[in-house]
Design a protein around this motif. Structure first.
Motif, PDB file in Angstrom:
ATOM      1  N   LYS A  64       0.839  -1.198   0.000  1.00 13.10           N
ATOM      2  CA  LYS A  64       0.000   0.000   0.000  1.00 13.10           C
ATOM      3  C   LYS A  64       0.873   1.247   0.000  1.00 13.10           C
ATOM      4  O   LYS A  64       1.828   1.339   0.766  1.00 13.10           O
ATOM      5  CB  LYS A  64      -0.923  -0.003   1.214  1.00 13.10           C
ATOM      6  N   ALA A  65       0.537   2.198  -0.868  1.00 12.50           N
ATOM      7  CA  ALA A  65       1.306   3.443  -0.953  1.00 12.50           C
ATOM      8  C   ALA A  65       1.230   4.200   0.361  1.00 12.50           C
ATOM      9  O   ALA A  65       2.221   4.744   0.831  1.00 12.50           O
ATOM     10  CB  ALA A  65       0.796   4.302  -2.099  1.00 12.50           C
ATOM     11  N   ASP A  66       0.029   4.244   0.953  1.00 11.43           N
ATOM     12  CA  ASP A  66      -0.151   4.913   2.233  1.00 11.43           C
ATOM     13  C   ASP A  66      -0.336   3.832   3.291  1.00 11.43           C
ATOM     14  O   ASP A  66      -1.367   3.181   3.341  1.00 11.43           O
ATOM     15  CB  ASP A  66      -1.360   5.847   2.187  1.00 11.43           C
ATOM     16  N   LYS A  67       0.676   3.643   4.103  1.00 11.60           N
ATOM     17  CA  LYS A  67       0.669   2.562   5.088  1.00 11.60           C
ATOM     18  C   LYS A  67      -0.182   2.878   6.316  1.00 11.60           C
ATOM     19  O   LYS A  67      -0.396   2.040   7.158  1.00 11.60           O
ATOM     20  CB  LYS A  67       2.094   2.263   5.518  1.00 11.60           C
ATOM     21  N   TYR A  76     -10.180   2.050  -0.611  1.00 12.66           N
ATOM     22  CA  TYR A  76     -10.565   2.683  -1.865  1.00 12.66           C
ATOM     23  C   TYR A  76      -9.681   3.884  -2.210  1.00 12.66           C
ATOM     24  O   TYR A  76      -9.466   4.186  -3.376  1.00 12.66           O
ATOM     25  CB  TYR A  76     -12.034   3.126  -1.785  1.00 12.66           C
ATOM     26  N   TYR A  77      -9.142   4.559  -1.216  1.00 11.29           N
ATOM     27  CA  TYR A  77      -8.349   5.774  -1.454  1.00 11.29           C
ATOM     28  C   TYR A  77      -6.849   5.526  -1.438  1.00 11.29           C
ATOM     29  O   TYR A  77      -6.071   6.467  -1.528  1.00 11.29           O
ATOM     30  CB  TYR A  77      -8.725   6.860  -0.444  1.00 11.29           C
ATOM     31  N   ASN A  78      -6.447   4.296  -1.351  1.00 16.40           N
ATOM     32  CA  ASN A  78      -5.036   3.964  -1.355  1.00 16.40           C
ATOM     33  C   ASN A  78      -4.611   3.558  -2.769  1.00 16.40           C
ATOM     34  O   ASN A  78      -5.449   3.450  -3.670  1.00 16.40           O
ATOM     35  CB  ASN A  78      -4.759   2.811  -0.371  1.00 16.40           C
ATOM     36  N   ILE A  79      -3.326   3.359  -2.955  1.00 17.65           N
ATOM     37  CA  ILE A  79      -2.790   2.809  -4.201  1.00 17.65           C
ATOM     38  C   ILE A  79      -2.216   1.455  -3.827  1.00 17.65           C
ATOM     39  O   ILE A  79      -1.377   1.347  -2.932  1.00 17.65           O
ATOM     40  CB  ILE A  79      -1.723   3.728  -4.820  1.00 17.65           C
ATOM     41  N   PRO A 129      -7.963   2.685  -7.034  1.00 19.65           N
ATOM     42  CA  PRO A 129      -9.426   2.656  -7.154  1.00 19.65           C
ATOM     43  C   PRO A 129     -10.076   4.026  -7.277  1.00 19.65           C
ATOM     44  O   PRO A 129     -10.945   4.227  -8.130  1.00 19.65           O
ATOM     45  CB  PRO A 129      -9.880   1.955  -5.869  1.00 19.65           C
ATOM     46  N   SER A 130      -9.665   4.979  -6.460  1.00 23.17           N
ATOM     47  CA  SER A 130     -10.342   6.283  -6.479  1.00 23.17           C
ATOM     48  C   SER A 130     -10.066   7.057  -7.771  1.00 23.17           C
ATOM     49  O   SER A 130     -10.862   7.907  -8.161  1.00 23.17           O
ATOM     50  CB  SER A 130      -9.952   7.120  -5.266  1.00 23.17           C
ATOM     51  N   TYR A 131      -8.971   6.756  -8.456  1.00 24.67           N
ATOM     52  CA  TYR A 131      -8.663   7.398  -9.733  1.00 24.67           C
ATOM     53  C   TYR A 131      -9.207   6.613 -10.924  1.00 24.67           C
ATOM     54  O   TYR A 131      -9.231   7.110 -12.040  1.00 24.67           O
ATOM     55  CB  TYR A 131      -7.154   7.587  -9.911  1.00 24.67           C
ATOM     56  N   GLY A 132      -9.567   5.349 -10.699  1.00 24.77           N
ATOM     57  CA  GLY A 132     -10.052   4.514 -11.786  1.00 24.77           C
ATOM     58  C   GLY A 132      -8.950   4.090 -12.725  1.00 24.77           C
ATOM     59  O   GLY A 132      -9.168   3.946 -13.924  1.00 24.77           O
TER      60      GLY A 132
END
Length: 119
Positions: A20-23, A30-33, A51-54
């Motif tokens: 996960k980009a944001d640990k 949904y808002y992580n990469i 997910p949030s960017y599609g």
């Protein structure tokens, strides 16, 4: 993305935990990469889902040589389903220029679909 598998379904499909980009555990899935890395002796598949960017970006290497790098935008849905009795990920788009894509990671990497060609 309007529809996305649950986190545990993605881990089951890819058979690895995401990086996960944001640990920070307070950041919703949904808002992580999410980066899924699948390795074997000869190949490496890296799938990055935002997910949030599609967006999804896919890297495929064989013998440490990049063979494929593709980025998908405007993703409407991700679904895990069976085709020909094998689990795959169906990617649908919010764009008339793209047809549905199907992604397999087992028993081997395969992707079918993509741009609609109009003449």
């Amino acid at each position: 993305m309007n529809e996305l598998p649950e986190e545990f379904e993605l881990m089951s499909f890819f058979e690895v935990e995401p990086i996960k980009a944001d640990k920070d555990s307070d950041v919703p899935f949904y808002y992580n990469i999410l980066t899924y890395v699948i390795k074997s002796d000869l190949e490496k598949i890296e799938i990055i889902i935002s997910p949030s960017y599609g967006d999804i970006e896919i890297f495929w290497e064989q013998n440490n040589i990049l063979k494929f790098n593709w980025r998908f935008y405007d993703i409407e849905t991700l679904k895990i389903e069976k085709r020909d009795n094998i689990e795959c990920m169906k990617i649908t788009f919010d764009s008339e220029n793209m047809s549905d894509c199907f992604l397999w990671v087992k028993p081997s990497f395969k992707i079918i679909g993509g741009m609609n060609i109009t003449h």
